[in-house]
Design a protein around this motif. Structure first.
Motif, PDB file in Angstrom:
ATOM      1  N   THR A 271      55.706  74.025 -50.895  1.00  0.00           N
ATOM      2  CA  THR A 271      56.402  73.173 -49.926  1.00  0.00           C
ATOM      3  C   THR A 271      56.142  71.713 -50.233  1.00  0.00           C
ATOM      4  O   THR A 271      57.045  70.863 -50.188  1.00  0.00           O
TER       5      THR A 271
ATOM      6  N   LEU B 135      58.796  69.081 -51.057  1.00  0.00           N
ATOM      7  CA  LEU B 135      58.901  67.858 -50.268  1.00  0.00           C
ATOM      8  C   LEU B 135      58.849  66.635 -51.177  1.00  0.00           C
ATOM      9  O   LEU B 135      59.552  65.655 -50.970  1.00  0.00           O
TER      10      LEU B 135
ATOM     11  N   SER C 249      62.021  66.478 -52.886  1.00  0.00           N
ATOM     12  CA  SER C 249      63.036  66.030 -51.928  1.00  0.00           C
ATOM     13  C   SER C 249      62.916  64.536 -51.692  1.00  0.00           C
ATOM     14  O   SER C 249      63.915  63.809 -51.632  1.00  0.00           O
ATOM     15  N   ARG C 250      61.664  64.050 -51.574  1.00  0.00           N
ATOM     16  CA  ARG C 250      61.479  62.609 -51.359  1.00  0.00           C
ATOM     17  C   ARG C 250      61.963  61.814 -52.560  1.00  0.00           C
ATOM     18  O   ARG C 250      62.613  60.770 -52.431  1.00  0.00           O
TER      19      ARG C 250
END
Length: 583
Positions: A22, A26, A29-30
């Motif tokens: 995750t 993340l 994704s950032r």
């Protein structure tokens, strides 16, 4: 327990892996979000640049449209300027063919651009002038940039003949022109003005050397001009009276009264006047009188009386001769005989007519010693004019009128080059009225003349006919054609209600062997024959139709014999003239 512990450991490991995954997602994704933000900023920057570029393009389009509109207006202005210019601009290629002509040709010559390019440019200027133009092109080819000028006549689309001046420049070397550049101007009016100026100069010279008294006076009485002869009648030098008012000059009372009468009458009715005055003259120790015939002629500027031209002709000698003539009434016959010799010397010789028309005759038989009928002949550069003229009356009155007609016809034909038969008759009609003062109120004479007027063109197989109460007979291939002429005389009084129509000019084609006959009314009006009837025009037609093979000399002999036989013991009623011509 161990199983539970194992499950716990397994779940813990799984959660740990999931947390790690995750975190990784993340982080990705950032990173992706940051990259998207950067890309979005770049896209926004590009969008702003595109909007700016679009605005610039729109401004550029607006400016381009403005330039195009301005260029369109400039082109329209140039076309209007060329169309309404006072000169014609044209371009001829090295072969002498017209490749361009400005739109002004429509207003100046009446032809369209296409008509000019199709050949009207040389067709309407005449063969000789077209040859001169071609030779000018040939000369200019040798010298780039050289200029020559050419003047020539040109026939407009309306039929009017004008004079043109053309400046020709060799621009074959110019890549934009590649031909001869011509600037053409209508100089007809300038030639007319120059001619008027020359005439004015000549008129002034004539005035200075004239034996007539000549004054030009303003409507208020100021003397603007006086010729040298004025001093002989007034004892005042011209320089001492010019630019002075009549009231300031101590003229003799008779002369002063004359000028005062002219001014006062002109103020009431500014029309031409004719007066006679007897002036006392001092010649050394002797006193005498001179009789002046004075014409007062009003001169107008924009319909207002500006000046009065006073012309005084010394008729003292004429008056003396007039008195002598009254005393010499007993010598009338001698005078008539003398007049006959004068008339014969003035009238055209038959040999001159026959030189122009070898196959012709003139059957001329005056009733008295002198005649009111006369043949008239005049040769110009391009034509032969010939007419059978019948003046009012016969004898002395008719002969006098015949001289008026003869001199007027000679003058008109000399001054009016190429005048047609119809126009000549019409101008003669007006001049005879002026000469006999029939154009005034209460004229003293109704006299005039009838005639058959013919004009034979030298270079064309055509003749022109105009008739004043007289016909023309054409005998061609055994058939008769009658051209009746107009029901109108030369001279005479105007009809009070019926408007006048100009004389008709009839063109008649000529074929070799055609015979033309025209005559005065002395032939058809002659009484005689078995029943005492008129000879008649029908008898003339009958003679022509029954003898189509006659030569001109045979017709001459036949008419002479036939007329004499017809008249018999009857007296000749009128002068007779018959002319026959074979072309």
């Amino acid at each position: 327990f161990l199983l539970e512990l194992g499950e716990i450991i397994a779940r813990s490991l799984l959660n740990l892996k999931m947390n790690l995954r995750t975190q990784t997602l993340l982080e990705e994704s950032r990173n992706m979000t940051e990259e998207l933000q950067k890309n979005e900023e770049q896209l926004q920057e590009h969008a702003r640049e595109m909007i700016s570029t679009q605005l610039k393009l729109e401004n550029a389009n607006v400016q381009l449209e403005g330039k195009m509109e301005e260029a369109k207006h400039a082109n329209e202005r140039l076309h209007l300027m060329l169309e309404h210019a006072s000169e014609i601009i044209s371009i001829y290629n090295s072969d002498g063919m017209l490749t361009y002509v400005s739109p002004s040709v429509i207003n100046i010559l009446g032809y369209t651009v296409q008509e000019m390019i199709s050949g009207k440019d040389k067709e309407r200027m005449g063969r000789e002038d077209a040859t001169r133009l071609a030779k000018t092109f040939d000369r200019l080819k040798e010298t780039p940039g050289a200029i020559e000028s050419l003047e020539y006549s040109f026939i407009m689309k309306s039929g009017e003949r004008i004079r043109l001046r053309t400046s020709i420049r060799n621009m074959l070397h110019d890549t934009a022109i590649k031909g001869f550049l011509l600037n053409t101007t209508d100089i007809t009016e300038s030639i007319r003005v120059e001619k008027e100026q020359r005439l004015k100069t000549r008129m002034k010279a004539l005035s200075e050397n004239s034996l007539d008294l000549i004054l030009r006076i303003s409507a208020s009485g100021v003397i603007y001009y006086a010729n040298p002869i004025v001093e002989d009648y007034t004892e005042f030098a011209p320089s001492t009276i010019m630019n002075r008012n009549l009231s300031e000059i101590p003229f003799r009372q008779v002369f002063k009264d004359l000028l005062d009468e002219i001014l006062s009458s002109m103020a009431v009715s500014p029309v031409k006047q004719n007066l006679q005055v007897t002036l006392p003259m001092e010649m050394g120790n002797f006193s005498t009188e001179r009789i002046l015939n004075v014409d007062a002629i009003p001169e107008f500027l924009e319909s207002e009386l500006e000046t009065i031209l006073v012309v005084g002709h010394d008729i003292t000698e004429s008056k003396r001769i007039e008195k002598e003539i009254k005393v010499q009434n007993l010598k009338v016959q001698e005078s008539i005989n003398y007049a006959e010799r004068i008339q014969s010397s003035i009238l055209p010789e038959i040999s001159h007519i026959q030189k122009a028309f070898p196959r012709s005759f003139v059957f001329y038989k005056p009733r008295d010693v002198i005649s009111g009928d006369f043949p008239w002949f005049f040769e110009t550069e391009d034509s032969y004019y010939i007419a059978a003229v019948d003046c009012t009356g016969h004898g002395v009155p008719g002969a006098l009128l015949s001289l008026v007609g003869l001199f007027l016809m000679n003058n008109l034909t000399s001054l009016q080059a190429g005048i047609s038969a119809g126009v000549l008759c019409e101008m003669l009609h007006q001049e005879v009225r002026k000469a006999l003062k029939q154009d005034r109120l209460n004229p003293g004479t109704r006299d005039g003349m009838d005639m058959a007027m013919c004009r034979f063109l030298k270079k064309k197989p055509v003749m022109e006919f105009a008739g004043a109460h007289r016909p023309l007979y054409l005998l061609s291939e055994g058939e008769i054609t009658v051209y009746k002429g107009d029901r109108k005389a030369i001279g005479g009084l105007k009809h009070p209600k019926k408007p006048e129509v100009p004389f008709t000019n009839t063109e008649v084609p000529c074929r070799r062997g055609d015979k033309f006959f025209f005559f005065t009314d002395g032939l058809p009006d002659q009484m005689g024959g078995p029943e005492g009837l008129k000879y008649g025009s029908g008898r003339v037609r009958q003679v022509l139709l029954e003898n189509p093979g006659f030569t001109i000399p045979q017709f001459n002999e036949f008419f002479k014999a036939d007329f004499t036989e017809w008249m018999g013991e009857e007296r000749q009623l009128d002068d007779l003239l018959l002319i026959g011509i074979e072309v």
